[in-house]
Scaffold this motif. Structure first.
Motif, PDB file in Angstrom:
ATOM      1  N   VAL A 426      41.535  37.057  34.036  1.00 61.99           N
ATOM      2  CA  VAL A 426      40.973  37.702  35.222  1.00 61.99           C
ATOM      3  C   VAL A 426      41.641  37.158  36.481  1.00 61.99           C
ATOM      4  CG1 VAL A 426      38.713  38.093  34.167  1.00 61.99           C
ATOM      5  CG2 VAL A 426      39.118  35.988  35.485  1.00 61.99           C
ATOM      6  N   GLN A 427      41.535  37.933  37.548  1.00 59.88           N
ATOM      7  CA  GLN A 427      41.808  37.423  38.891  1.00 59.88           C
ATOM      8  C   GLN A 427      40.449  36.969  39.429  1.00 59.88           C
ATOM      9  OE1 GLN A 427      44.770  39.457  41.378  1.00 59.88           O
ATOM     10  NE2 GLN A 427      44.926  41.046  39.794  1.00 59.88           N
ATOM     11  N   PRO A 428      40.194  35.668  39.439  1.00 58.55           N
ATOM     12  CA  PRO A 428      38.822  35.158  39.608  1.00 58.55           C
ATOM     13  C   PRO A 428      38.159  35.513  40.926  1.00 58.55           C
ATOM     14  CG  PRO A 428      40.438  33.373  39.736  1.00 58.55           C
ATOM     15  CD  PRO A 428      41.172  34.586  39.263  1.00 58.55           C
ATOM     16  N   ARG A 429      38.927  35.785  41.961  1.00 57.25           N
ATOM     17  CA  ARG A 429      38.299  36.120  43.245  1.00 57.25           C
ATOM     18  C   ARG A 429      37.558  37.448  43.190  1.00 57.25           C
ATOM     19  NH1 ARG A 429      42.096  33.721  48.127  1.00 57.25           N
ATOM     20  NH2 ARG A 429      42.704  31.809  47.042  1.00 57.25           N
ATOM     21  N   ASN A 430      37.832  38.227  42.156  1.00 57.86           N
ATOM     22  CA  ASN A 430      37.174  39.530  42.012  1.00 57.86           C
ATOM     23  C   ASN A 430      36.039  39.520  40.987  1.00 57.86           C
ATOM     24  OD1 ASN A 430      39.060  40.558  43.834  1.00 57.86           O
ATOM     25  ND2 ASN A 430      40.451  41.249  42.211  1.00 57.86           N
TER      26      ASN A 430
END
Length: 516
Positions: A426-430
């Protein structure tokens, strides 16, 4: 004659005192033996050293003390007893209800039965952590009673209390409804994982003066419908000047970040050695690995991780205390959610997979080119390559102990028509909350169409096996084994030499004597 009488009198006196001393020592021996036996017999009664002194003093009373009896009594002065914890039988029992009700016979002749509760079935909320997700939003990670969430409707409220509340009238608390996320897909046991999102209508602590985040966890009629219990929990305290707002918009420190699940049991240090060397090389210098020890990082495994910890690649978290709370699979859902929110703004991409799984990209690709091609997605999943953990090549007979696990296990399961687990990135900020095989709480798109670009080889169970994996040596490119078709796949075997050279370059030969 007089001398003979004196001699007989002296012998009589000595004999009398000898008999007294014999009786005294015999009594002491019996009492000591009895005290020793009583230590091992569960009982409501105990015998202390002071009791022994009292009994002995009663025995020693009688004839006037002589030099012999005084010497014997001096041997009976015992040291003070050590302070010991109360035995289980003497521990206080749970307190009864404030008012115990009794059955009643009503005017109409009906017998009204009553129910008096004692103790507590499960805690309302157990906090592990709380982190900022921005200037006005927070995530609280913890556990809560699963029956409460399945059969009740517990609610959460968040409050931000400024540090200057008592010093100035301009600083006022602000509240918001807490939005709960249950990311474990119903896999909880006594406890289920809960992520509470607190998003306020305006930024808080914008002047960096400090403050604290308070969670109000209410049962809302769950459990006992006659009551609505609310627990006030201070989950986060920000000291003055501690908020770094640039963290939320700056470039992440790491390109690739690994959040590991709970590790437990008697892990194989050699397999851990292979796994960490392989993935440090794959992810490169701007990567980091967080390992969670739920009892599996014994001394030999720690020795394997230490070189990489010293180089700054590995952080080890001791989470053994979570075993107090009965959640699914050593509370791995709570653990990975803590990792997600703890490092949310420090990583560009975050990986979730296990230590018996190896991420692989084709030779003409790199991890960077693959992930750059998937940058439009907040999440993507990875196809599994299940490997047999018993079959090995006949050519390796007699030398398998010298080969690494992924080097000698070369037969891949090719059974069709079954759904296999996938792991994910994942792209963790999202992402607001995450699971073990994928996240259902994120902003943006997800894709599963990654075949040919990235995959992972799964050597199921080898991490927990402290013996030679090879059980059967075969010499075939295709075969059926235990009703399952296999084909030879030497993809991982072919790069084993490169990984070994990389390890030697990075940490030297300090792990060369590692054993399974």
């Amino acid at each position: 004659m007089a001398k003979e009488r004196e001699k007989k009198m002296f012998i009589g006196v000595v004999w009398n005192y000898a008999a007294e001393l014999k009786l005294l020592l015999t009594t002491l021996l019996i009492l000591c033996a009895l005290a020793t036996i009583l230590q091992f017999v569960p009982s409501r009664f105990t015998i202390s050293t002071s009791d022994l002194r009292f009994c002995i003093s009663r025995v020693s009373q009688g004839p006037p003390p002589s030099s012999i009896s005084l010497m014997a009594q001096s041997l009976l002065v015992l040291p003070p007893p050590p302070s010991l914890p109360p035995t289980p039988s003497l521990l206080p029992s749970p307190s009864p209800p404030a008012s115990v009700e009794k059955d009643q016979v009503l005017d109409n002749g009906i017998i009204k039965r009553v129910f008096n509760p004692y103790g507590s079935a499960a805690y309302n909320f157990i906090t592990m952590s709380a982190y900022r997700g921005g200037l006005n939003t927070f995530a609280i990670v913890g556990l809560a009673s699963k029956p409460l969430h399945v059969f009740g409707k517990p609610t959460y409220e968040c409050e931000w209390v400024p540090a200057g509340l008592n010093l100035t009238t301009s600083a006022k608390p602000i509240t918001t409804v807490g939005y709960k996320i249950l990311p474990d897909w119903g896999y909880g046991r006594v406890y289920t994982t809960v992520v509470v999102n607190c998003t306020f209508s305006q930024p808080v602590n914008i002047d960096n003066s400090g403050g604290k985040l308070v969670l109000y966890a209410s049962t809302s009629g769950g459990g006992d419908r006659n009551f609505n219990f609310t627990d006030r929990i201070e989950v986060l305290n920000e000291s003055p000047e501690s908020l770094n707002a640039s963290l939320f918009t700056s470039k992440p420190k790491y390109d690739y970040f690994y959040c590991g699940s709970s590790l437990y049991g008697n892990l194989n240090p050699q397999r851990v050695r292979e796994w960490i060397a392989f993935h440090v090389r794959l992810f490169g210098p701007k990567s980091h690995f967080v390992i969670h020890d739920a009892g599996g990082i014994h001394e030999q495994v720690l020795e394997v991780l230490k070189p990489w910890m010293e180089l700054g690649y590995v952080t080890l978290n001791d989470i053994r205390d979570q075993e107090r709370f009965d959640g699914y699979y050593h509370n791995q859902f709570m653990v990975v959610n803590d990792c997600l929110h703890r490092y949310k703004f420090m990583a560009k991409w975050m990986f979730f997979f296990d230590v018996d799984e190896y991420i692989y990209v084709p030779p003409k690709s790199t991890i960077k080119t693959v992930l750059d091609s998937l940058s439009e997605y907040s999440q993507f999943t990875i196809e599994q390559m299940p490997m047999n953990t018993k079959l090995c090549l006949a050519a390796d007979a007699g030398k398998t102990y010298r080969k690494w696990g992924f080097e000698k296990l070369v037969y891949r399961d090719v059974k069709r028509g079954i759904r296999r687990d996938r792991k994910y990135v994942v792209q963790p900020r999202n992402v607001y909350g995450t699971g073990v095989h994928m996240s259902q709480n994120l902003m943006g798109k997800t894709t599963h169409n990654t075949e040919g670009r990235i995959k992972y080889f799964h050597y199921h169970g080898t991490i927990a096996e402290r013996r030679e994996s090879c059980r059967l040596m075969v010499n075939s490119t295709e075969l059926y084994f235990e009703k399952t078709p296999y084909v030879m796949d030497t993809t991982m075997r072919n790069i084993a030499g490169v990984i070994k050279k990389f390890e030697l370059k990075m940490i030297g030969n300090r792990l060369q004597k590692t054993r399974q």
